[in-house]
Write an enzyme that holds these catalytic residues in place. Structure first.
Site, short mmCIF file in Angstrom:
data_model
loop_
_atom_site.label_atom_id
_atom_site.label_comp_id
_atom_site.label_asym_id
_atom_site.label_seq_id
_atom_site.Cartn_x
_atom_site.Cartn_y
_atom_site.Cartn_z
N SER A 394 -20.50 -15.42 4.86
CA SER A 394 -21.30 -16.42 5.57
C SER A 394 -20.62 -17.76 5.82
O SER A 394 -21.18 -18.61 6.51
CB SER A 394 -22.60 -16.66 4.81
OG SER A 394 -23.36 -15.47 4.74
N VAL A 395 -19.45 -17.99 5.25
CA VAL A 395 -18.78 -19.27 5.51
C VAL A 395 -18.48 -19.47 7.00
O VAL A 395 -18.33 -20.59 7.47
CB VAL A 395 -17.47 -19.40 4.69
CG1 VAL A 395 -17.78 -19.59 3.22
CG2 VAL A 395 -16.56 -18.22 4.92
#
Length: 704
Positions: A394-395
């Protein structure tokens, strides 16, 4: 009576002229005779002289310092004995080798069977000649009319017919002579070859120095070895230098020889040592050699003094580097105590100045089983930050949101439902928890997968309906990847190190589910350095800075504790500016700040309430294991990769960070290694800064 004939006479003046000419010719003849008799040999030698310029003894390489001036890589001097072939005949070389063998102990491990055979023939030329009969020689002459080829074939037969018994007559002393002779003849004429530079005793050095007149071509000198002040810290990034034994790498021999290197010169063979070879190598001493027609050296003259290589100053802070490595090692060991961590064996951290691209720390650790002892050891793997890539999770959502803004799929403030996505024939794709109707900031704060899915579908021009087939344009993959690339994701960051990997791009662009995976960092792979460049780009407002680990190039100075004058400062370089409105980037910055500083933020437990006011984005990627234990499994097992990106302070950030923990766990127990490492690293950075400021203030007050 006839007239009396008058006698003709030359005028007096003409006589004087003739006499003068006579005297001049006499003087010329006398002078020519004098020159011929007295100086004839000298002038003959002058006419026979030829001039060669060669590069002589190698010089130490430049040193490497950290950003605070601490020495990281230095040169350790050591005794050495060299030999320069000045063009003498083989017999003279052997004679010198025998004499030198009386004074030194020379390792004979490298002596080959062929070396022994060649030397045996030199010792027994008559016996060797008898090994080929006259009839055989006649046949060889008929078959090989070329004299050189004929001699080669005769010699080949002689070698083949030397018996083991004959070779066993060579004594230990003979083997030492062979070993020395090998070194004598291993390089070019007029270029010093190192005969021995390992374990040369003071006694050996002294006795050889005292007997140099009896050892033509031999000399004693000081050689050097690379010394690493911090042992293995950052060693993989610093790189290696070839030994004098190996010399130039065989695969790049022509490249280096074309640039004036000798075969036994040492060169950087990897990473910083190789990347900055032209800076570190130094200027070797140049010597003009006068030789006669036979190639014998008659005189030498130094025309340029040798100079140690220029020094490098890295942007890395070794005190910070040591602390980061310690944190990684401790948290890696601690995480291994959790359930489902059989495959966990590594973790990486990069700290970067978001405005200059200076790499402040580049650390990595890997657990490796020692095959000899059977024990697991912690090894340096800082290089893994650029040479290995993973699904990061998700970064990447900050880039996805910005791609949505750019394509018009969403706008700042757009509200979307977090209800799971169900495409016909596929499992339900959902967020880690249901969040209801959310906007872009909440989607970043709480890390909504579904918000990114819906954004990606709109980018691809799809029309989603629950449990119905979904079609998106394959060009959406290219659109998103190209936009990600503006932040450094999936492309080379440009760091000043070789062998940087760009990552793996999923090849299937027909199934819409893969586009959804791409939007949450679970399809393509990225390196930790790419993540650091990505978060730096967001932190500084949209400029993708070229990361660099070398900060300055400086001239060498004799003072061991002093840096020389600056030759070059590596200036910040903007590779590109992200195609985004400033307010869009500020919106994502706000979302990242909420991740770290609001209670529902996914990093709040670790970064909330910090005095240095961080922003962050966490990542968890469901991936398939492809590490060293993959052969233990019939099918690649599912694992979870953990990541974290951050910068601080949120306003005017001075440090950007990327953390990567591949294969962190299997099952459902999240050990949180990414957030634990990230918190401790940022704490360490700001604690060190505070400590140095206090020390600086204390010194100032004391001086006052």
């Amino acid at each position: 009576m006839g007239n009396k004939k008058k006698k003709k006479t030359l005028p007096f003046r003409l006589n004087i002229i003739f006499f003068g000419v006579f005297l001049l010719f006499s003087a010329l003849i006398l002078r020519l005779g004098f020159v011929q008799i007295v100086y004839g040999d000298d002038y003959k030698r002058e006419l026979e002289k030829t001039e060669d310029i060669t590069v002589n003894t190698s010089v130490p390489r430049g040193k490497i310092y950290d950003t605070t001036g601490k020495t990281i890589v230095d040169n350790t001097p050591k005794n050495a004995i060299t030999y320069t072939n000045t063009g003498v005949k083989q017999a003279e070389i052997i004679k010198t080798a025998k004499q030198l063998a009386k004074y030194i102990n020379k390792d004979t491990k490298k002596v080959t069977e062929r070396d022994k055979q060649d030397y045996w023939i030199m010792l027994h030329p008559e016996v060797a000649a008898e090994k080929v009969t006259a009839a055989e020689k006649k046949k060889l002459q008929e078959k090989y009319p070329d004299e050189e080829e004929y001699n080669k074939q005769v010699y080949k037969l002689q070698l083949e017919r030397i018996t083991g018994k004959e070779l066993r007559t060579l004594t230990k002393d003979d083997l030492e002579v062979i070993a020395i002779y090998r070194e004598f003849t291993s390089g070019y004429k007029l270029t010093p070859q190192i005969v021995k530079n390992k374990d040369v005793t003071d006694k050996e050095l002294a006795i050889v120095s005292e007997n140099l007149e009896m050892l033509p071509g031999v000399d004693t000198t000081t050689d050097w070895d690379r010394m690493y002040a911090f042992n293995d810290t950052l060693k993989s990034v610093l790189g290696n230098v070839s030994s004098s034994e190996r010399g130039l790498p065989a695969e790049k021999l022509a490249y280096y020889e074309a640039r004036g290197y000798s075969r036994n010169d040492r060169v950087g063979t990897s990473y910083i040592e190789m990347e900055y070879e032209n800076v570190l190598k130094g200027q070797k001493e140049k010597v003009r050699n006068q030789t006669d027609k036979s190639g014998n050296v008659t005189s030498t003259e130094v025309i340029a003094e040798g100079k140690r290589g220029n020094d490098l100053v890295l942007s890395t802070d070794m005190e910070l580097q040591l602390e980061v490595e310690k944190i990684i090692a401790e948290e890696l060991q601690r995480a291994k105590q959790s359930a489902g961590t059989k495959l966990l064996d590594r973790a990486y951290v990069v700290l970067m100045d978001p405005y200059t691209g200076e790499v402040l720390s580049m650390a990595g650790k890997r657990l490796v089983k020692n095959e000899e002892t059977g024990k697991t050891e912690m090894q340096d793997d800082a290089l893994g930050n650029i040479t290995t890539t993973y699904n990061v999770g998700s970064v990447v959502k900050g880039a996805t949101v910005l791609a949505g803004y750019k394509t018009g799929a969403i706008s700042p403030g757009t509200v979307l439902s977090d209800t799971g996505i169900k495409i016909a024939g596929t499992p339900l794709k959902k967020s880690w928890t249901y969040m209801g109707n959310i906007n872009d900031l909440t989607a970043l704060q709480r890390s909504s997968n579904v918000y990114m899915f819906r954004t990606a579908i709109k980018i691809g021009g799809g029309n989603y309906e629950y449990n119905q087939p979904l079609s998106v344009s394959p060009s959406a993959f290219t659109t998103m990847r190209n936009y990600y690339a503006q932040f450094g994701l999936g492309v080379r960051t440009g760091i000043d190190l070789p062998n940087e990997q760009t990552g793996f791009k999923g090849s299937n662009t027909t199934l819409p589910g893969f586009l959804l995976d791409l939007s949450i960092g679970q399809y393509d792979t990225y390196s930790t350095m790419q993540l650091a460049q990505y978060v730096s780009t967001i932190a500084n407002g949209g400029s993708r800075m070229k990361p660099h680990i070398v900060k300055e190039i400086r001239e060498p100075v004799s003072d061991e504790n002093e840096l020389g004058p600056i030759v070059e400062t590596i200036k910040p370089k903007v590779l590109n500016t992200v195609d985004a409105k400033p307010e869009w980037i500020k919106r994502v910055q706000q979302g990242f700040k909420m991740v770290a500083q609001t209670q529902k933020g996914t990093a709040y437990t670790y970064l909330g309430g910090k005095s240095y006011s961080p922003s962050a984005k966490t990542g968890t990627a469901q991936a398939f294991y492809d590490g060293p234990l993959r052969s233990d499994y019939k099918e690649p097992p599912e694992v979870y990769n953990l990541s974290l990106i951050s910068y601080a302070p949120s306003e005017n950030p001075e440090v950007a960070m990327a953390v990567m923990v591949p294969w962190a766990y299997q099952g459902s127990v999240d050990n949180g290694a990414n957030k634990k490492i990230g918190e401790r690293v940022l704490d360490a950075y700001f604690d060190l800064k505070k400590e140095r400021l206090q020390d600086s203030d204390g010194k100032g007050k004391k001086e006052e």
